[in-house]
Design a protein around this motif. Structure first.
Motif, mmCIF file in Angstrom:
data_model
loop_
_atom_site.group_PDB
_atom_site.id
_atom_site.type_symbol
_atom_site.label_atom_id
_atom_site.label_comp_id
_atom_site.label_asym_id
_atom_site.label_seq_id
_atom_site.Cartn_x
_atom_site.Cartn_y
_atom_site.Cartn_z
ATOM 1 N N PRO A 225 0.826 -1.211 0.000
ATOM 2 C CA PRO A 225 0.000 0.000 0.000
ATOM 3 C C PRO A 225 0.860 1.261 0.000
ATOM 4 C CG PRO A 225 -0.727 -1.569 1.683
ATOM 5 C CD PRO A 225 0.584 -2.059 1.164
ATOM 6 N N LYS A 226 0.323 2.332 -0.542
ATOM 7 C CA LYS A 226 1.029 3.604 -0.573
ATOM 8 C C LYS A 226 0.935 4.283 0.791
ATOM 9 C CE LYS A 226 0.183 4.363 -5.511
ATOM 10 N NZ LYS A 226 -0.398 5.274 -6.535
ATOM 11 N N ALA A 232 -6.859 12.116 7.956
ATOM 12 C CA ALA A 232 -7.995 12.457 7.108
ATOM 13 C C ALA A 232 -8.118 11.531 5.904
ATOM 14 C CB ALA A 232 -7.876 13.910 6.639
ATOM 15 N N GLU A 233 -7.040 10.848 5.546
ATOM 16 C CA GLU A 233 -7.074 9.928 4.406
ATOM 17 C C GLU A 233 -7.624 8.561 4.779
ATOM 18 O OE1 GLU A 233 -3.476 9.918 1.989
ATOM 19 O OE2 GLU A 233 -2.764 11.660 3.100
ATOM 20 N N ILE A 258 3.121 2.427 8.098
ATOM 21 C CA ILE A 258 2.486 1.247 8.683
ATOM 22 C C ILE A 258 0.965 1.361 8.714
ATOM 23 C CG2 ILE A 258 2.439 1.973 11.115
ATOM 24 C CD1 ILE A 258 3.458 -0.814 11.823
ATOM 25 N N THR A 259 0.443 2.604 8.666
ATOM 26 C CA THR A 259 -1.009 2.802 8.744
ATOM 27 C C THR A 259 -1.777 2.139 7.604
ATOM 28 O OG1 THR A 259 -0.757 4.866 9.985
ATOM 29 C CG2 THR A 259 -2.831 4.551 8.812
ATOM 30 N N PRO A 260 -1.350 2.235 6.338
ATOM 31 C CA PRO A 260 -2.142 1.618 5.263
ATOM 32 C C PRO A 260 -2.349 0.117 5.441
ATOM 33 C CG PRO A 260 -0.498 3.114 4.356
ATOM 34 C CD PRO A 260 -0.180 2.971 5.806
ATOM 35 N N SER A 261 -1.349 -0.578 5.942
ATOM 36 C CA SER A 261 -1.496 -2.023 6.125
ATOM 37 C C SER A 261 -2.405 -2.347 7.303
ATOM 38 C CB SER A 261 -0.115 -2.660 6.326
ATOM 39 O OG SER A 261 0.694 -2.476 5.190
#
Length: 727
Positions: A225-226, A232-233, A258-261
């Motif tokens: 993931p990017k 907010a995203e 690490i947030t997208p995963s």
């Protein structure tokens, strides 16, 4: 890893010494609990599950017409249904899971929630301080006495964010509610065959990433993931998004990657947890857990409203639930770690009320500072506050309230230590083991996983073996609302596992490899290590000796043979060579073997020695340290777990021999650099005189990488030479 010892040997790793007694290193605790560092939990004065106490409380309740203030010791059995009722409605005929429904009890309807009619029997949060103080001291039980509800019955109230439901781009919808059938079917087939495609990547300022995706045809699907730059995203509930926008408007470098995963429901094994980044990781984990619970709840509320409005809803199929209510499980090492998670959740949720808050504070919060500033930061983070490692806690959300100590089947999030949860799963005395409340867990968060290795790792393995199994009873489940992949016994492929550790070990690797079967994929994140040998702060000769070991099973015998033939002769050659020698031994079983050798072998008759292990009493530890410092004992045997739990500052050290490498690279710096550096400062050792000798094999590659460095480890394992010197 085999589970050693008897039923009473639940705290430690199953070591042979001291079976049936509490660890002498445990000390005392304000609530009468022993720490049991690697020790044993036999002989507790009060059983964890006390059916007699429950019966007494029910009697008091009947007399006073109010719910008892004193909590029960275990989960209350569901209230029995009216046996005289013979007009039970037949179950609806369902084609795909008829066999499953027949295996459950005949009465599948959720029990009515018991309302408190007595004005005095109001929530804990509404009681005055005087009333709270008049109560008996909070008991160490895991829940309050209350009837078992259905899996999603506590959903009364209006929707908070009606406009953010059923968004196809929401990872919650894409992973659980409406996954792409084409991709899902292919990945499930690959998971059943244990087929994975892996990719490796290096992210600057972040670390090495190993990506695992179930094998599929579309290669473009195997991309990481990017990064995200701000909360907010994320697809957050509006209430949570508002809190994050005010408190955390932007992500730091770690959070960006690490947030997208995490929010994409992929499995994460992060091997670089530190006291410095623990707050960021805790915030993300709690935000994700609460967001998941709120979205699950609001989906159910919305579908309840649809069913209520449509009279002819026989053809309306709404799949929005699991078998039971709990959706998030947090496995934590101590009560203090539980307190930190709960405080973060309340900070994010901003509830109007917190029911049973005082009882939670009494049972879990410890405000006194126990350690001096000379203790390292990681030690104070782990053992500060209430460091009891036997607990379990249910947390329940309503629209404006957080309730602590809820019955497991009524909880949204369960917090537990490995020991506490295993005792609940196995049952006790006349109470049978029960693991149905883990059948619908969708997110598992294991924080400070490296600390759990020093407790009893077999408990963690036992818990994962009992996750997402088909329940034995109905527990008020409405099967017409259960998601199809639950009924097909595929829940384990949808569960997300988030493991946070300071370093990687074979045990953690094995758990993540075997139990991480997420159809969305998994990520393992580590860094390139410069090596602890360069971070000692003084000049010391460090010799690394490689032993030949044909297999992992034969490694202990090969190591002992090498030690007795190559290391012991150098110690017995002269008294000067052995004075002030600390022998660091990671495994307790190896420690017992070496200690017995020093006691009985003719080769060591000239060596006087002392020993400190996790089972050594405080008095014997003091004597051993004193004799070693005065020179009465020339050799001191010292275990890794003793250092983990106590971080002793040994004086008079002139030489360090490591029988094996420690898992934690901080221990290497503290023992080699710290002990020898202190001797230099005290004038007991001239600069450059101290030395360290380390024994390693190819099976120690993960430990060796952290201590010698990523760039050196390959040569040290594969080169023909078996001795490597560093200054």
């Amino acid at each position: 890893m085999a589970f050693h010892g008897s039923r009473g040997d639940l705290r430690g790793r199953g070591n042979s010494e001291g079976s049936g007694r509490r660890s002498s290193m445990g000390g005392s605790r304000g609530r009468g609990r022993g720490r049991g560092r690697g020790g044993f939990r036999g002989g507790r004065g009060k059983p964890v599950f006390d059916s007699t106490r429950i019966a007494q409380q029910k009697e008091v309740e009947a007399n006073e017409e109010s719910e008892p203030e004193s909590p029960s010791e275990a989960e209350e059995e569901p209230e029995s249904q009216d046996e005289s009722s013979g007009d039970e409605e037949p179950l609806p005929a369902v084609r795909s899971y008829a066999a499953l429904m027949q295996s459950f009890a005949t009465d599948l309807g959720p029990q009515a929630k018991r309302r408190k009619l007595d004005p005095e029997a109001r929530p804990e949060s509404a009681k005055t301080e005087e009333e709270e103080n008049s109560k008996p001291a909070a008991e160490d039980s895991d829940e309050v006495e209350e009837p078992e509800e259905g899996p999603e019955t506590e959903t009364d109230g209006l929707l908070e964010d009606e406009d953010d439901l059923e968004d196809a781009s929401d990872p919650f919808e894409a992973h659980f509610a409406d996954p792409d059938d084409n991709i899902l079917s292919k990945r499930l087939k690959s998971l059943e065959k244990n087929q994975w495609v892996t990719q490796k990547a290096v992210i600057p300022k972040f670390g090495k990433v190993v990506i695992g995706i179930p094998e599929i045809d579309d290669k473009n699907d195997r991309t990481r993931p990017k990064p995200l730059s701000e909360p907010a995203e994320l697809r957050l509930k509006q209430k949570l998004a508002g809190v994050m926008s005010k408190q955390r408007p932007e992500f730091d470098d770690l959070e960006k990657h690490i947030t997208p995963s995490i929010f994409g429901y992929q499995d994460i094994f992060y091997c670089e947890r530190r006291p410095t980044n623990s707050e960021s990781l805790r915030r993300l984990a709690c935000l994700h857990a609460v967001n998941h619970v709120f979205k699950t709840r609001d989906r159910v509320i919305k579908n309840n409203a649809r069913l209520a409005k449509e009279e002819n809803n026989g053809d309306l199929e709404l799949r929005d639930q699991g078998f039971t209510r709990p959706k998030v499980l947090m496995i934590l090492p101590t009560r203090e770690s539980c307190v930190r998670m709960v405080k973060m959740i309340t900070f994010l949720c901003e509830p109007d009320q917190q029911e049973n808050q005082k009882r939670f504070d009494d049972s879990y919060v410890e405000k006194e500072e126990k350690f001096s500033d000379d203790k390292p930061q990681d030690f104070r983070e782990l053992f500060g506050g209430n460091d009891d490692d036997m607990f379990r806690l249910g947390l329940k959300f309503t629209r404006k309230t957080i309730k602590y100590f809820s019955q497991f089947y009524n909880s949204d999030i369960i917090f537990a230590s490995p020991l506490g949860l295993r005792l609940a799963l196995e049952g006790k005395d006349d109470k049978k083991g029960d693991y149905d409340f883990l059948s619908s867990i969708e997110v598992v968060i294991v924080d400070q996983a490296d600390a759990l290795l020093m407790q009893n790792w077999e408990h963690v393995e036992y818990i994962f073996e009992h996750l997402n199994l088909q329940p034995k009873e109905a527990h008020g489940c409405d099967f017409s609302r259960v998601r199809s992949w639950y009924l097909d016994n595929n829940a384990k492929y949808f569960r997300q596992t988030i493991a946070l550790a300071a370093f990687n070990t074979p045990e953690l690797n094995t758990l993540f490899f075997n139990k991480s079967r997420n159809w969305a994929g998994k990520f393992k994140i580590s860094i390139n290590y410069p090596g602890a040998i360069q971070e000692l702060g003084l000049k010391i000769k460090q010799t690394f000796s490689r032993l030949e070991s044909l297999s992992f099973a034969s490694d202990p015998d090969a190591r002992f043979t090498y030690f007795t033939t190559a290391v012991i002769p150098s110690l017995t050659r002269s008294a000067k060579d052995s004075t002030g020698t600390v022998i660091f031994i990671p495994s307790y079983l190896d420690f017992v073997r070496v200690r017995n050798y020093f006691s009985t072998s003719p080769a060591t008759t000239s060596l006087s020695f002392g020993s400190i292990s996790e089972y050594t009493s405080v008095r014997d530890v003091t004597r051993a340290r004193s004799h070693f410092f005065s020179g009465r004992h020339s050799v001191l045997l010292y275990t890794e777990r003793a250092h983990h739990f106590r971080r002793y500052q040994l004086r008079g050290v002139r030489k360090v021999i490591m029988y094996g490498l420690p898992d934690n690279p901080i221990f290497y710096k503290e023992i080699v650099g710290g002990y020898l550096g202190r001797s230099v400062q005290e004038g007991k050792l001239e600069p450059g005189e101290g030395s360290a000798r380390v024994i390693f094999s190819k099976w120690d590659i993960l430990k060796l990488e952290r201590i010698a460095g990523t760039e050196r480890v390959g040569k040290m394992i594969k080169e023909k030479g078996d001795t490597f010197d560093f200054l």
